[in-house]
Design a protein around this motif. Structure first.
Motif, PDB file in Angstrom:
ATOM      1  N   THR A  60       0.817  -1.217   0.000  1.00 31.37           N
ATOM      2  CA  THR A  60       0.000   0.000   0.000  1.00 31.37           C
ATOM      3  C   THR A  60       0.847   1.262   0.000  1.00 31.37           C
ATOM      4  N   SER A  61       2.092   1.176   0.454  1.00 32.31           N
ATOM      5  CA  SER A  61       2.870   2.402   0.653  1.00 32.31           C
ATOM      6  C   SER A  61       4.310   2.033   0.938  1.00 32.31           C
ATOM      7  N   SER A 111      -3.546   8.857  -2.541  1.00 26.98           N
ATOM      8  CA  SER A 111      -4.653   8.013  -2.091  1.00 26.98           C
ATOM      9  C   SER A 111      -4.833   6.775  -2.958  1.00 26.98           C
ATOM     10  N   LEU A 112      -3.956   6.590  -3.939  1.00 28.24           N
ATOM     11  CA  LEU A 112      -3.981   5.342  -4.691  1.00 28.24           C
ATOM     12  C   LEU A 112      -3.655   4.188  -3.763  1.00 28.24           C
ATOM     13  N   ARG A 113      -2.780   4.448  -2.789  1.00 28.12           N
ATOM     14  CA  ARG A 113      -2.300   3.434  -1.839  1.00 28.12           C
ATOM     15  C   ARG A 113      -1.636   2.277  -2.567  1.00 28.12           C
ATOM     16  N   LEU A 143      -9.887  13.940  -3.230  1.00 28.18           N
ATOM     17  CA  LEU A 143      -9.940  12.534  -2.827  1.00 28.18           C
ATOM     18  C   LEU A 143      -8.716  11.746  -3.275  1.00 28.18           C
ATOM     19  N   LEU A 144      -7.867  12.358  -4.108  1.00 24.00           N
ATOM     20  CA  LEU A 144      -6.656  11.663  -4.545  1.00 24.00           C
ATOM     21  C   LEU A 144      -5.493  11.885  -3.582  1.00 24.00           C
ATOM     22  N   GLY A 145      -5.632  12.871  -2.721  1.00 24.35           N
ATOM     23  CA  GLY A 145      -4.507  13.265  -1.875  1.00 24.35           C
ATOM     24  C   GLY A 145      -4.375  12.416  -0.615  1.00 24.35           C
ATOM     25  N   TYR A 146      -3.474  12.847   0.244  1.00 23.64           N
ATOM     26  CA  TYR A 146      -3.301  12.157   1.524  1.00 23.64           C
ATOM     27  C   TYR A 146      -4.558  12.298   2.367  1.00 23.64           C
ATOM     28  N   HIS A 174      -2.642   5.409   5.718  1.00 24.31           N
ATOM     29  CA  HIS A 174      -4.086   5.636   5.761  1.00 24.31           C
ATOM     30  C   HIS A 174      -4.744   4.854   4.635  1.00 24.31           C
ATOM     31  N   ALA A 234      -7.345   4.516   1.247  1.00 26.86           N
ATOM     32  CA  ALA A 234      -7.680   5.292   0.060  1.00 26.86           C
ATOM     33  C   ALA A 234      -8.896   6.171   0.363  1.00 26.86           C
ATOM     34  N   GLN A 235      -8.785   7.449   0.011  1.00 23.15           N
ATOM     35  CA  GLN A 235      -9.872   8.369   0.335  1.00 23.15           C
ATOM     36  C   GLN A 235     -11.112   8.133  -0.517  1.00 23.15           C
TER      37      GLN A 235
END
Lengths: 499, 499
Positions: free
Chosen positions: A212-213, A349-351, B175-178, B375, B377-378
């Motif tokens: 994920t990261s 946020s793709l993770r 929603l793509l960000g952290y 975290h 995915a948003q």
């Protein structure tokens, strides 16, 4: 409130008739108090009775009103009252005896105390250690100059959506199910090809593990390769996310200084079990690790049977010529696990990130992944694989590299024109942020002034493990900022007065 | 292949002219050998020279042909040759001296050995322990009767896509960000409301932590709450994913037997630091934990200052009346972290689950999450929150509950009609799989026969920690199977012959 009614022994009809109003009144009061609670009417009735029993208001053996009377008392339907009794009997609170009525079945030795759900912080030693690191902080803000995030406004969301729709159309619900814990094979293949071509990484898809990261990669590495007390060489200053992962595994961290050719270990340092490196573009100073040092470190790793972790966190974004090929590709002994994240090249946020390990480690890392959190979302992996295969990834990187380069150039120009009285920019051949040195002892004061002027200036102090080595500076994230935003922020910083 | 050419001392023009063909020939051979390699022509030229230097074929101080000659020799353009030299100079392999030519700059004390990138398996003690667990296995196959996966064919993918498009339209690249490491607030709020209403969980959004999976919740719990050697009570048989998480934290596992009222701890057991429970529907036997035992265990946890982990893994799918409300809601002291996954209720590749902890633990768990993997995915969190808020979640659950109930009924009927000579179904009030007991000592043989007949029958043996307690049985996943598929598979199993 605890109301104790003890009718346990009263069975005479006369008395029951006489006291029914009291019981009804109590239940009604409790029921009305639950008026603001959530849930259906039946749930409210159930909760009222449950709580009355748990709190000791109703005791074992006590007879309850018939469902007809309960319905009338609480002004609910007979069906609701009946369903509540049935539910509570199934749960073990009540017992219904044919022709004799409904009784409290649960024996409470003492009533339940009032709720105290805050709980207590009773952590394991490891838990306390992790909490003490303070955790890792992702850049939260796109404001100048919070640390480097990609410019999400420039992301080709339309293409991304098209590929998503296409993947769902062609693969459908298969992508919703459980996935390979090592990662979706087409993505692993695309990644292996890409890093082979662009970074000289020597691997095949069987060595790629999708995570994920990069933080998860560091955590798995720390857990699987480090024992309590093992020495870990860390760049000083260095990436705090890596530091926290190794601390959480109980490592003994050894800060190693960084000069203009990268990591410079003194001969007297204790042998490491693992060395963490950002060779393409040292984080946070921006220095690339020289070829001689790379070869010396690889030789050291081979000699001491230790690991070198290559975190190639922003190698896509080098602005002045090609970055040096990866250390992994120089290694001849399988001692270099290699980490890349998609958070910067695509979006956070793709993770998705990947870890490339020597073949001998693949099974262990994959198993550990299943014990940690299973696998990555299949759909996002499939979309990312297609995004690479269809050539969008390479062209997106090319575009963003140009964009970020122009922003770096603009920032450097602005600093030269406005901040030369106190700021000394460091090598900025790549990356999403620029390190600048500040006059000795001034970081705190200058940061305070910057904050007053409405500009975020992440300090370099946080990247140091030891206070003695500490060098005053800022790490300015510029990648998500337009030239206008950069100018405005630098002009603000220009108002800073040195004391 | 290592070709050693030592021209270091030859400077005379005559000799250079004479030997140039040799050098050219060597480089050309190496270059041609790289013909199948990936990358651009420039990269191939670079790699040829890099490898020649690293392998010792070219030595420090040696003069290389001019870029014009190199271009002619290798039949590449002059621009390519020039770019390769420039790149290699930047990397430190070569040095170019104005008017004097290009020389090897890198000193190799000994040539690099041939590549051995398989590496060696040098794991930490903890790493070896994790590998020894064998890892956790998600159900990979939708075939009868691989363990319970949701029926993804029945997932309302169209609605899901609509909400995804709507979220991207209204919230865009945000929603793509952290994201918040604790989880996207609207999702935490929706979850807190939902479990309050449906499961009697006593919490607010501040206590909800959004994670990728129940496995991640178990791993965080194990890390933060368990020290090496701490006693952990586990249901026997019990969920191997939990067992593996606690083993990986160094716990001392104490198997506690399960009877028809759930966990039955003997008085002589050592006090636990933590008890892992599946009270709604014990995994894998299907027994719900009785009210008396719940209260006794909560009292024990309070008295011994220990934790009870409530894994409410499939409480959405109870078929005969409501499941009993959560133990978390019965707890009055904040000792019950509560876990639910979305993998069964929505779909496994969503990678979302949640952990509800007492307020005192929230900060510690959130920090640990950042050190583990940041975290979730948003976008998927936002879509899930909307799916719940717009009422689709509740109606999807209702629909699936009916669907799965009818499949359970069908499976029980088929077993009764076809397998009664050897299979004894266990309580199946809920869940996506059905446990059946087999005649003592027959699991292995019957599984072998089933496999021959083309039917997967996951054994119960894998769910036991100790061989002595082992009970022969199967755990048949039925939820993703149509009645036709169920019939076909059971009829196949009916051909099994007892020995």
């Amino acid at each position: 409130m605890t109301i104790v009614l003890d009718f346990g022994l009263i069975v005479d009809t006369y008395f029951i008739v006489a006291i029914r109003p009291i019981m009804s009144q109590v239940l009604l009061t409790l029921f009305q108090q639950s008026g603001n609670a959530k849930g259906t009417l039946r749930e409210r009735v159930c909760n009222t009775l449950r709580n009355a029993i748990l709190d000791g208001a109703l005791k074992e053996g006590q007879k309850l009103p018939s469902s007809r009377v309960l319905a009338a008392d609480l002004q609910v339907s007979r069906i609701t009252a009946e369903a509540a009794y049935a539910q509570l009997e199934a749960e073990g609170y009540l017992q219904r005896m044919m022709g004799r009525g409904t009784y409290v079945a649960l024996q409470m030795n003492k009533p339940m105390p009032a709720r105290k759900t805050t709980g207590q912080l009773r952590l394991s030693q490891r838990g306390s250690m992790i909490v003490k690191t303070g955790g890792c902080r992702d850049p939260e803000s796109p404001l100048p100059f919070a640390a480097g995030t990609p410019d999400l406004r420039a992301f080709p969301l339309k293409v991304w959506k098209q590929i998503t729709a296409q993947q769902l159309r062609t693969q459908g619900e298969k992508l919703l199910g459980y996935g390979d814990p090592q990662g979706y094979l087409p993505l692993r293949e695309a990644v292996a090809r890409y890093v082979g071509q662009t970074r000289g990484v020597n691997c095949d898809a069987q060595q790629v593990i999708v995570l994920t990261s990069s933080q998860q990669a560091l955590q798995l590495i720390a857990t699987l390769l480090i024992d309590n007390g093992d020495n870990v060489w860390m760049e000083e200053p260095g990436y705090s996310g890596a530091r926290n992962a190794f601390i959480s595994a109980g490592a003994s961290l050894i800060p190693v200084s960084v000069d203009k050719c990268g990591l410079l270990p003194e001969r007297t340092l204790p042998v490491p079990r693992l060395t963490y490196l950002t060779p393409s573009h040292q984080y946070p100073t921006g220095v690339p690790l020289s070829l001689e040092r790379r070869l010396a470190l690889l030789e050291m790793a081979h000699r001491t049977r230790s690991w070198i972790i290559e975190d190639d966190y922003d190698s896509e974004f080098h602005y002045d010529g090609q970055p040096m090929p990866s250390m992994q590709g120089l290694d001849r002994h399988g001692n270099v696990p290699y980490i890349v994240t998609f958070s910067k090249a695509l979006f956070p946020s793709l993770r998705l990130a990947y870890l490339i390990v020597p073949a001998a480690l693949v099974a262990a890392f994959t198993k550990a992944r299943t014990v940690y959190d299973g696998h990555c979302a299949q759909l996002t992996q499939a979309v990312t694989a297609e995004f690479i295969l269809q050539g969008y990834f390479a062209s997106h990187i090319r575009y963003m590299r140009q964009l970020y380069r122009s922003r770096r150039d603009w920032l450097l120009l602005q600093i030269e024109q406005n901040l030369s009285h106190f700021a000394t920019p460091q090598p900025a051949g790549g990356g999403l942020q620029l390190a600048i040195w500040l006059p000795v002892g001034q970081e705190k004061e200058l940061t305070r002034q910057a904050q007053k002027l409405g500009v975020i200036t992440p300090g370099l102090a946080a990247q140091y493990q030891t206070a003695t080595a500490l060098r005053d500076g800022w790490l300015l994230g510029f990648s998500a900022l337009t030239p206008g935003e950069i100018t405005q922020a630098v002009v603000q910083l220009g108002k800073i007065r040195l004391t």
